[in-house]
Structures are given as C-alpha cells and as structure tokens.
Scaffold this motif. Structure first.
Motif, PDB file in Angstrom:
ATOM      1  N   TRP A  76       0.883  -1.261   0.027  1.00 22.12           N
ATOM      2  CA  TRP A  76       0.079   0.076   0.018  1.00 22.12           C
ATOM      3  C   TRP A  76       0.914   1.150   0.021  1.00 22.12           C
ATOM      4  CZ3 TRP A  76       0.426  -3.116   4.421  1.00 22.12           C
ATOM      5  CH2 TRP A  76       1.144  -2.754   5.510  1.00 22.12           C
ATOM      6  N   GLY A 100       1.798   4.965   1.508  1.00 18.27           N
ATOM      7  CA  GLY A 100       1.623   5.602   2.618  1.00 18.27           C
ATOM      8  C   GLY A 100       2.268   5.202   3.688  1.00 18.27           C
ATOM      9  N   HIS A 101       2.325   5.928   4.819  1.00 20.02           N
ATOM     10  CA  HIS A 101       2.643   5.727   6.032  1.00 20.02           C
ATOM     11  C   HIS A 101       1.814   4.668   6.902  1.00 20.02           C
ATOM     12  CE1 HIS A 101       3.651   6.620  10.237  1.00 20.02           C
ATOM     13  NE2 HIS A 101       4.827   7.304   9.926  1.00 20.02           N
ATOM     14  N   TYR A 102       2.373   3.592   7.561  1.00 22.79           N
ATOM     15  CA  TYR A 102       1.703   2.562   8.152  1.00 22.79           C
ATOM     16  C   TYR A 102       0.361   3.221   9.037  1.00 22.79           C
ATOM     17  CZ  TYR A 102       0.260  -1.135  11.541  1.00 22.79           C
ATOM     18  OH  TYR A 102      -0.357  -1.836  12.267  1.00 22.79           O
ATOM     19  N   MET A 103       0.709   4.172   9.817  1.00 27.21           N
ATOM     20  CA  MET A 103      -0.074   4.813  10.840  1.00 27.21           C
ATOM     21  C   MET A 103      -1.312   5.628  10.209  1.00 27.21           C
ATOM     22  SD  MET A 103       0.174   3.433  13.717  1.00 27.21           S
ATOM     23  CE  MET A 103      -0.422   4.427  15.115  1.00 27.21           C
ATOM     24  N   ALA A 104      -1.004   5.932   8.936  1.00 31.64           N
ATOM     25  CA  ALA A 104      -1.658   7.127   7.991  1.00 31.64           C
ATOM     26  C   ALA A 104      -2.966   6.435   7.368  1.00 31.64           C
ATOM     27  CB  ALA A 104      -1.059   7.943   7.321  1.00 31.64           C
ATOM     28  N   VAL A 105      -2.521   5.254   6.877  1.00 31.69           N
ATOM     29  CA  VAL A 105      -3.550   4.545   6.177  1.00 31.69           C
ATOM     30  C   VAL A 105      -4.864   3.956   7.226  1.00 31.69           C
ATOM     31  CG1 VAL A 105      -2.024   3.721   4.238  1.00 31.69           C
ATOM     32  CG2 VAL A 105      -2.615   2.199   6.036  1.00 31.69           C
ATOM     33  N   SER A 106      -5.859   4.021   6.388  1.00 33.19           N
ATOM     34  CA  SER A 106      -7.209   3.543   7.144  1.00 33.19           C
ATOM     35  C   SER A 106      -7.065   2.016   7.582  1.00 33.19           C
ATOM     36  CB  SER A 106      -8.432   4.064   6.394  1.00 33.19           C
ATOM     37  OG  SER A 106      -8.586   3.187   5.327  1.00 33.19           O
ATOM     38  N   VAL A 107      -8.125   1.636   8.612  1.00 33.49           N
ATOM     39  CA  VAL A 107      -8.077   0.359   9.053  1.00 33.49           C
ATOM     40  C   VAL A 107      -8.470  -0.483   7.597  1.00 33.49           C
ATOM     41  CG1 VAL A 107      -9.468  -1.336   9.821  1.00 33.49           C
ATOM     42  CG2 VAL A 107      -8.152   0.511  11.311  1.00 33.49           C
ATOM     43  N   TRP A 108      -9.635   0.382   6.685  1.00 34.48           N
ATOM     44  CA  TRP A 108     -10.243  -0.105   5.570  1.00 34.48           C
ATOM     45  C   TRP A 108      -9.048  -0.539   4.526  1.00 34.48           C
ATOM     46  CZ3 TRP A 108     -14.402  -2.622   4.392  1.00 34.48           C
ATOM     47  CH2 TRP A 108     -15.634  -2.382   5.212  1.00 34.48           C
ATOM     48  N   LEU A 120      -5.898  -1.177   4.926  1.00 33.97           N
ATOM     49  CA  LEU A 120      -5.013  -2.173   5.382  1.00 33.97           C
ATOM     50  C   LEU A 120      -5.744  -3.599   5.199  1.00 33.97           C
ATOM     51  CD1 LEU A 120      -3.558  -1.240   8.754  1.00 33.97           C
ATOM     52  CD2 LEU A 120      -2.294  -1.688   6.761  1.00 33.97           C
ATOM     53  N   ALA A 121      -6.971  -3.670   5.460  1.00 33.97           N
ATOM     54  CA  ALA A 121      -7.755  -4.886   5.401  1.00 33.97           C
ATOM     55  C   ALA A 121      -7.801  -5.086   3.957  1.00 33.97           C
ATOM     56  CB  ALA A 121      -9.213  -4.803   5.780  1.00 33.97           C
ATOM     57  N   SER A 125       4.199  -6.262   8.521  1.00 31.13           N
ATOM     58  CA  SER A 125       3.990  -4.883   8.160  1.00 31.13           C
ATOM     59  C   SER A 125       4.788  -4.179   9.368  1.00 31.13           C
ATOM     60  CB  SER A 125       2.386  -4.500   8.193  1.00 31.13           C
ATOM     61  OG  SER A 125       1.519  -5.400   7.673  1.00 31.13           O
ATOM     62  N   ALA A 143       7.584  -1.352   9.199  1.00 25.63           N
ATOM     63  CA  ALA A 143       7.120   0.106   9.582  1.00 25.63           C
ATOM     64  C   ALA A 143       8.105   0.346  10.674  1.00 25.63           C
ATOM     65  CB  ALA A 143       5.711   0.239  10.360  1.00 25.63           C
ATOM     66  N   GLU A 173       8.459   4.248  10.823  1.00 27.05           N
ATOM     67  CA  GLU A 173       7.238   4.868  10.610  1.00 27.05           C
ATOM     68  C   GLU A 173       6.361   4.571  11.968  1.00 27.05           C
ATOM     69  OE1 GLU A 173       6.089   4.290   5.934  1.00 27.05           O
ATOM     70  OE2 GLU A 173       4.953   3.296   7.079  1.00 27.05           O
ATOM     71  N   LEU A 174       7.164   3.666  12.695  1.00 29.47           N
ATOM     72  CA  LEU A 174       6.560   3.292  14.144  1.00 29.47           C
ATOM     73  C   LEU A 174       7.363   3.057  15.205  1.00 29.47           C
ATOM     74  CD1 LEU A 174       4.197   0.058  13.654  1.00 29.47           C
ATOM     75  CD2 LEU A 174       3.552   2.096  14.416  1.00 29.47           C
ATOM     76  N   ARG A 196      -5.660  -0.587  16.085  1.00 33.68           N
ATOM     77  CA  ARG A 196      -5.626  -0.698  14.779  1.00 33.68           C
ATOM     78  C   ARG A 196      -5.756  -2.252  14.005  1.00 33.68           C
ATOM     79  NH1 ARG A 196      -4.097   3.512  11.331  1.00 33.68           N
ATOM     80  NH2 ARG A 196      -3.680   2.411   9.793  1.00 33.68           N
ATOM     81  N   ARG A 213      -8.842  -4.361  14.834  1.00 36.28           N
ATOM     82  CA  ARG A 213     -10.145  -4.335  13.954  1.00 36.28           C
ATOM     83  C   ARG A 213      -9.767  -4.641  12.377  1.00 36.28           C
ATOM     84  NH1 ARG A 213     -10.874   2.059  14.067  1.00 36.28           N
ATOM     85  NH2 ARG A 213      -8.518   1.964  14.416  1.00 36.28           N
ATOM     86  N   VAL A 214      -8.541  -4.556  11.990  1.00 38.63           N
ATOM     87  CA  VAL A 214      -8.350  -5.008  10.911  1.00 38.63           C
ATOM     88  C   VAL A 214      -8.711  -6.468  10.584  1.00 38.63           C
ATOM     89  CG1 VAL A 214      -6.610  -5.524   9.106  1.00 38.63           C
ATOM     90  CG2 VAL A 214      -6.623  -3.395  10.172  1.00 38.63           C
ATOM     91  N   LEU A 262     -12.192  -7.489  10.605  1.00 34.58           N
ATOM     92  CA  LEU A 262     -12.854  -7.311   9.382  1.00 34.58           C
ATOM     93  C   LEU A 262     -12.485  -8.315   8.378  1.00 34.58           C
ATOM     94  CD1 LEU A 262     -12.026  -3.415   8.249  1.00 34.58           C
ATOM     95  CD2 LEU A 262     -14.111  -4.758   8.052  1.00 34.58           C
ATOM     96  N   LEU A 263     -10.992  -8.816   8.552  1.00 31.00           N
ATOM     97  CA  LEU A 263     -10.676  -9.881   7.694  1.00 31.00           C
ATOM     98  C   LEU A 263     -11.278 -11.065   8.003  1.00 31.00           C
ATOM     99  CD1 LEU A 263      -7.020  -8.708   7.507  1.00 31.00           C
ATOM    100  CD2 LEU A 263      -8.524  -8.811   5.556  1.00 31.00           C
TER     101      LEU A 263
END
Lengths: 442, 442
Positions: free
Chosen positions: A262, A264-272, A274-275, B330, B334, B339-340, B351, B354-355, B358-359
C-alpha cells in the motif's frame, strides 16, 4: 470545407484533429496553435507524431513555446486528458520528443514533475517520472577546458554535474564524462580521450526500479535517460535511485507476507485500506487450504480409529510450512539480487532437497522423543518419519516455486511464504497419512 | 637491569613491553623500533597509546615508517595477533591514530583493507573496515581556486573527489565542500564561504550499517569518517554504502523467514551451511509447536466424539498464521523505516484488532459455505465463528510482538513470521475448541 483546428478541438473530434494535423505543414500548425487558448492547444500538440511535434515546436515563437508547454502543466489540461476515453487518452500519452519533454519538465519540483511526466507519455513508475531533465549535455568535439567552462556557465541549475552526458548533433547519447576526469585532465585534453562510451543508460519508459538496480550494479552516480530514438532526455541521480530501491524493497516485503503493497505511512492509512491490501491473499489462501479439509476427509476413517494422529497435525503442517518458507525466502532474495536465474532450477532442487533431508532428520529426533513421551512408540515413529519426508519436500517446493515463477515471467516475490506454506500443508498431510498407513498397517 | 625491547617481545612478555614503553621517551622507542624486525616491531608499536604512537611515528625516519606500517600488513603479524590471548589481542586492537591508520590503509585493495582494518582497532562490521583512507583533505583558509588546484595535484589516487573534507591544523573535521561548488564558484571565493559545517559523519568504530543508513537519509555522496578525537581517517562512499544496505536487507529478509543470515552467494555456500543457518529456528519452532500437541490432548475426548472437528484444524491454524504473518511483517517494516516506535503499542493494537475482525468476518463467509457443503451446519458455524476470533487475535499478536521486541531492545526482525505463526497456532486451537464446546453444547 474543413473546420478550423480550434473548432475541431472544441467539439472534441479527435479523429478530425488528427486528420487536420496530417494534412497541414508544420508552420501552418504552429500558426494555428499560437492563436489558440494555451490549454486547448495542448491537445493537438500532444496528438502530433514525434518528429512533427519537434518540427512544429521549432516553428513556434519562444513566447508561444512557453505558453504551450505551460498549458501542458496546467491542471485544466490534466483534467481534460483524464476525462477522455481510454483509447484517446492512450493516444494523447505517447512519448513526447526529448527536447519538448525536457523543456516541459525543467524547473518543476519532483512532485510536479511526476504529475506532468505522465502527460509526456512516461507511464507511472517509469524512469521518465523520476529523472531530472536539467543536465549539462556536452558535444564530443570540445576540450576538457572548454567543457569545464560550459559546466561553470550552465551547471548552476542542474541537479548533478558529476556525470556529464555527451551527445552528438542530433542530441543522441554518445557516452558520459565524469566531472572528476574533467577536473583532473589537462585543459587541452580532447573530450574524446576521456569519454566513456557504452555507458549504462535507460529509456524514459523503462520501469524506474530496473534503472535503479542497473545503477546499483554498475556503481554510477547518474544514469543517462534517453527516448525511443536514443536522444537524451534526462539523468537519474543516485539519491533518487536509492529511494526507488527502498520503496521496491518495502513492496517486496509486503508481497512476501502475502499482502498487497500500500502507499503511505503505516499509521496514516485507514483500517479499511490495510484490510483491503491483505484480504485478497487471505481469501486465496483460505480457498487453497480447503484442500487440507478434502485430504483429511479422505482419511477420516483413519482419524476415527486412531485419534492420536490428529494431535500432531498442527505440528507437522507448521514445521513443513516453516521449512518451505525458509527456502522460498532464500530463493526469492537470491533471485532479486541476481545470485540465481530461472535456469538454475535443477541445481536448486538438488541443493534444497538435501538441505531439507538434513533438517528433517534433525527434527525427527525431536518428533520421536516428544511422540514417545506423549503417545507411544508407533505414532512417534510415524511422526519422525513424516518430518523427514515433509521437510525435504517443503524445502524443495519452497525453492522451486519462485524459480518456476521466474521462468513463467511472474514476479517471484508474488510466491509468498504463506502461499508456499498453504500448498505444502495439503501435500504434507497426504505424506503423514500414507506413512501412518504403512507403519501402523492400517 | 631491564631487558631490551626486542627481548621482551621475543619472550612474549606483553606486560613487560608495556612497562618498558611507559618508561621511555618517544625518540628512544622510535630508535628501538627501527632496529627491530619490522613484523616484530608491530607489537610494541600497536601497544603504544594513541598520542604516543603518533609521536613515535613522527620520530621515525620515512624508510622506517614504511617498514613498520608494512609489517602491520604482513600475514605474519596477523597470525601473531591471532595467536594471542583474547585480552592481549583486545589491547593490541585499540584504535590506531588517524594518521597512522590512513598510512597503513592507503593503496590497499578493498579486501586487504578489510583484513588490515581489524588490526587498527576497527571492529568487524565497522565503518573503519569499509571506508577509503585516500581523501583530499583541504584547509579552510584557502580559496576555491587553490583548493581546486590541490584536488588536481592529489586527487588522482582518491576514491572520490566529489566530497572534499575540510580539516583544521590538528586534522579535525570542520566540514565538507562539494567539488560541484568548488567548480561553480569563482576562483577567489574563500572556502569558508562554501564550506558546509555540521555535516553528517561517522566514527570509524561505528557499525557500517548505521553510517550507510545515515547517508541514505542525508543524501550525501560520501560520509567523512573520524577517529575518537574527531580527526579525519577516511570517507565512506555512496557505492559502498549501497552495498552495505543491500547486505543488511538480505540479512533482515533471512531473519524474517526464521533463518540465520549466511555470508556469501546462495549457490556457493554448502548444503551444510544452509542447513546450519536454518536449523536453530526450526528446532525452536518445533519445540514451541509441541504446545499444539498439548492443547489437542486436552481436547482429545472432544476429537474422539466429533472427528469432523479435526478436518478444519489445518485450515484454521493456517489462516490464523497467515493473518498473523501479514501484520507482523507490516509492523517490522514500519519499525525498520521509522514509521512506528515502541510507544505506538496501544494504537497498533487498536488498529490491528479491527483489521483482523474485518478480515475474519470476510473469511468466515468462506468458512460457513465450505463447512456447510462438506460437514453440515453446526460445525460450519463453529468454523465461521472461530475464523473471526482467530483472525482478530492473530493480527493483534502479530503486530504486538515486534513492538514489544523493540521496547525490550531486541531486533524486531527477529520476531519472524514463522515465530508469530507458531505461537498463534496453539492459542488458535484453544479458541476453536472453546467455541466448539459452546456451540455444540459438549
């Protein structure tokens, strides 16, 4: 009675525009473009074929050249191209002439350059998007002293002057001279004496990652970038190459764990997001692992009679998966850094099957001891023997799959460790139950 | 009556040698060294403390300087050092003075330099082993024109002249000037006007990987390397930095797949070496996965009554392992690219849980469909519910472990995907059987 170029563009009749352009001489087209709105003029200009575009461009007054090049950078022009049919858009995005491309890109920031490069026909992820167009090209005929003076005159805006491309009268790349050699040679040395011919170079439409890896292998500080007619369009600098390689490695790491990369930054992308990056692989893998259910169904009677066999299923499939993941990762990395080629398949199978046998033999001792303590001799023997065969099999399959992918021209990094693991699971179960049948005389 | 230095060295009495060196003036030591065999002279010379070593070195005639420095490169001297007690060896391998180190390393090939750097007190894997000692240091007081002339006079042997270190009278690093600025500035520009102070630099004993990453972040073409007193000893060039980063990434990739890194070409290392790199992790993992056997033993009666539950064990532990591996990878990447941080633990748990939910919800649909088709509704429901819980759990554990490792100052790359997978296996089985008991009212 043909309509005017302006009317054809306004009515969005691109076929008509092309026909009109084909009919007219360069100076007529230049004249028509100069009179149009500078954003609208971009459309016929980008529809011209490469040679004619250069001809038309040179017929334009400098002020009109600037206006049309400026139009190509305009957000309105970008939106216009985006709103076209894919077919028309593709035609609009054929490679621009080197000279035009350089003028369009000059003076832009990296971000602006990346947005604009697309409109010059350099696809996303290509060298054309990352290269710097500001170079100090030198002719071969001058002396080192003259060349150095030219660097002094024009080098202030160039991103690098350490690698100086040498071009012929037609802007075609002849070779490069390093600034170091220019400085260290006597002023009257002809450039022809210090030029390096046959230098590595990239086409503007090549993937940036390939160009960056070529730089890493050839240890150059900047790589000349040319268009399809070998005319110089820019340079890829080493610091950009390093960034490209880092991003590509991050992608490979994501793919190796069975996840789409993906941005972008790991903490900046949304949970959606990531999923979404992970879901396709997980789905594929769970569907593949339905095979393990099928295999176990075949042996369900065996399981009913000897339930103890079920106890070792996670241990066996887990160990097989680990052994497979190790050899798959080794093979993918060896392919990535060029230590292996697709043609090494047979040699790799021979190596990895022996490594797997060795590892399996060692692990089977653990299996025998644990098995004897927990469930007794017969099943311990089954577990021990299974470990040897499964490890050898998993190591072989793990290393073979990336090589096969390479041969089939699929990115070997796509053969992720989880994929190997899942495929080894089902076959590992078959091995386990066949050995159980043989040893326990079921 | 004190013995002579030569006798003390011959009798291998290093304490005696140190005492003798402490008592004598620099010119006396220089005199004694000049009269000794040049390999044997290396021993007292390397036992001198840094300041005195430089003093003695400057007292020596040039021909004797060469002889003693040559002796330090000699295989016989290397063997001598290797044969010492670890304590004595460590004392022999304290950092040499910058000037001496540079003279020893000058003119050597990369391979020779790496072997010899060790004898100058630069530990294995340090910048000192990789740097080039041949630089063109410039004083701050001269003009750009004079500096350029100096580069012309002395630059022919330097590995790079694009970054020119500026030093004060005591050889201490003041800053750098880029050749580009030297060339583009008028000849009478004082270097003080174009010097960049506060440049990134490394100590010769720093890990090469840290220095290389610093170069990647700061986009410099060469990094000055100094000794513990900030005196210039060399430069790390960008092409060497790229190689160092590539090797470090290869190591991380190996660790992530649960394998020790090995040195050398994949096809060149022996089958034994490959097996040895992988065996420790596989052993650790198989011992950990004995837990799964224990868990299944607890639920053995359940398995005997409902054998169909066994059919889904590989599918469930496999999917949990895959989900855990994705989030672990990930998190490790990161962390690697910054990034982390360890302190993001709570946010990451929030985070990833929730991911994972969803999965899991998505995969449970597959589980329900496949389960209903193959074994019927009740068990399908157990499988579907288990997938949701196991995925959420696995994703959370997978991302948590590298962060915990970071907090405990363990390399997060050591928390390999197979390790997460194995640990998730046992807990996943517990979740599965607890849900089975609840749903099937066992």
């Amino acid at each position: 009675m043909p309509e005017s170029l302006e009317e054809l563009v306004e009515s969005n009749d691109l076929l008509g525009v092309r026909a009109w352009l084909d009919d007219q001489a360069a100076h007529v087209i230049a004249d028509a473009l100069a009179r149009m709105d500078h954003v609208a003029a971009g459309v016929p200009f980008r529809l011209l074929d490469k040679d004619k575009a250069l001809e038309v461009f040179e017929e334009l007054e400098p002020v009109d050249q600037q206006a049309i090049l400026g139009g190509l950078r305009d957000q309105a022009f970008r939106d216009l191209v985006e709103s076209m049919d894919p077919d028309d858009r593709a035609r609009m995005l054929t490679e621009a002439p080197a000279k035009v491309a350089q003028r369009v890109l000059a003076g832009l920031s990296v971000r602006e350059r990346q947005m604009t490069a697309h409109l010059l026909g350099y696809p996303s992820g290509s060298v054309g998007q990352t290269m710097t167009p500001e170079t100090v090209p030198l002719p071969l005929q001058v002396s080192a002293g003259t060349a150095l003076q030219r660097v002094r005159d024009r080098g202030h805006h160039a991103e690098t002057v350490y690698v100086l491309p040498i071009v012929d009268a037609g802007r075609r790349l002849v070779g490069t001279v390093e600034l170091r050699d220019l400085v260290l040679s006597p002023a009257d040395t002809p450039l022809a004496d210090i030029v390096v011919r046959d230098v590595p170079f990239a086409h503007a439409t090549d993937p940036a990652e390939d160009a960056a890896k070529l730089m890493r292998e050839t240890n150059v500080l900047a790589l000349p970038v040319v268009d399809s007619e070998d005319r110089l369009v820019g340079l890829l600098t080493i610091d950009d190459a390093i960034e490209i390689i880092e991003a590509a490695d991050t992608e490979d790491v994501a793919r190796q764990s069975g996840s789409a990369p993906w941005a972008g930054h790991y903490m900046a992308v949304s949970v959606w997001q990531l999923a979404r990056a992970r879901a396709p692989w997980l789905l594929l893998l769970i569907v593949a692992s339905v095979l393990t259910v099928n295999v176990l169904q075949v042996f369900e009677t065996t399981l009913e009679n000897v339930t103890a066999l079920a106890l070792f299923i996670p241990l066996l499939v887990g160990t097989g998966g680990n052994a497979g993941a190790q050899s798959a990762t080794s093979a993918v990395r060896a392919l990535a850094v060029g230590e292996l080629r697709g043609s090494d398949l047979a040699a790799v199978i021979w190596r990895e099957s022996r490594v797997g046998l060795l590892l399996g033999a060692m692990l089977s001792v653990v299996g025998l001891v644990v098995g004897s303590m927990l469930v007794g001799g017969d099943i311990a023997l089954v577990v021990g023997l299974s470990l040897i065969v499964i490890c050898a099999w998993a190591a072989t399959v793990g290393a073979t799959m990336p090589l096969l992918a390479k041969r089939l021209r699929i990115d070997p990094a796509v053969v992720s460790a989880p994929m190997v693991t899942t495929l080894v699971d089902a076959t590992g179960l078959i091995i386990y139950f066949l050995i159980a049948h043989a040893v326990l005389s079921l």
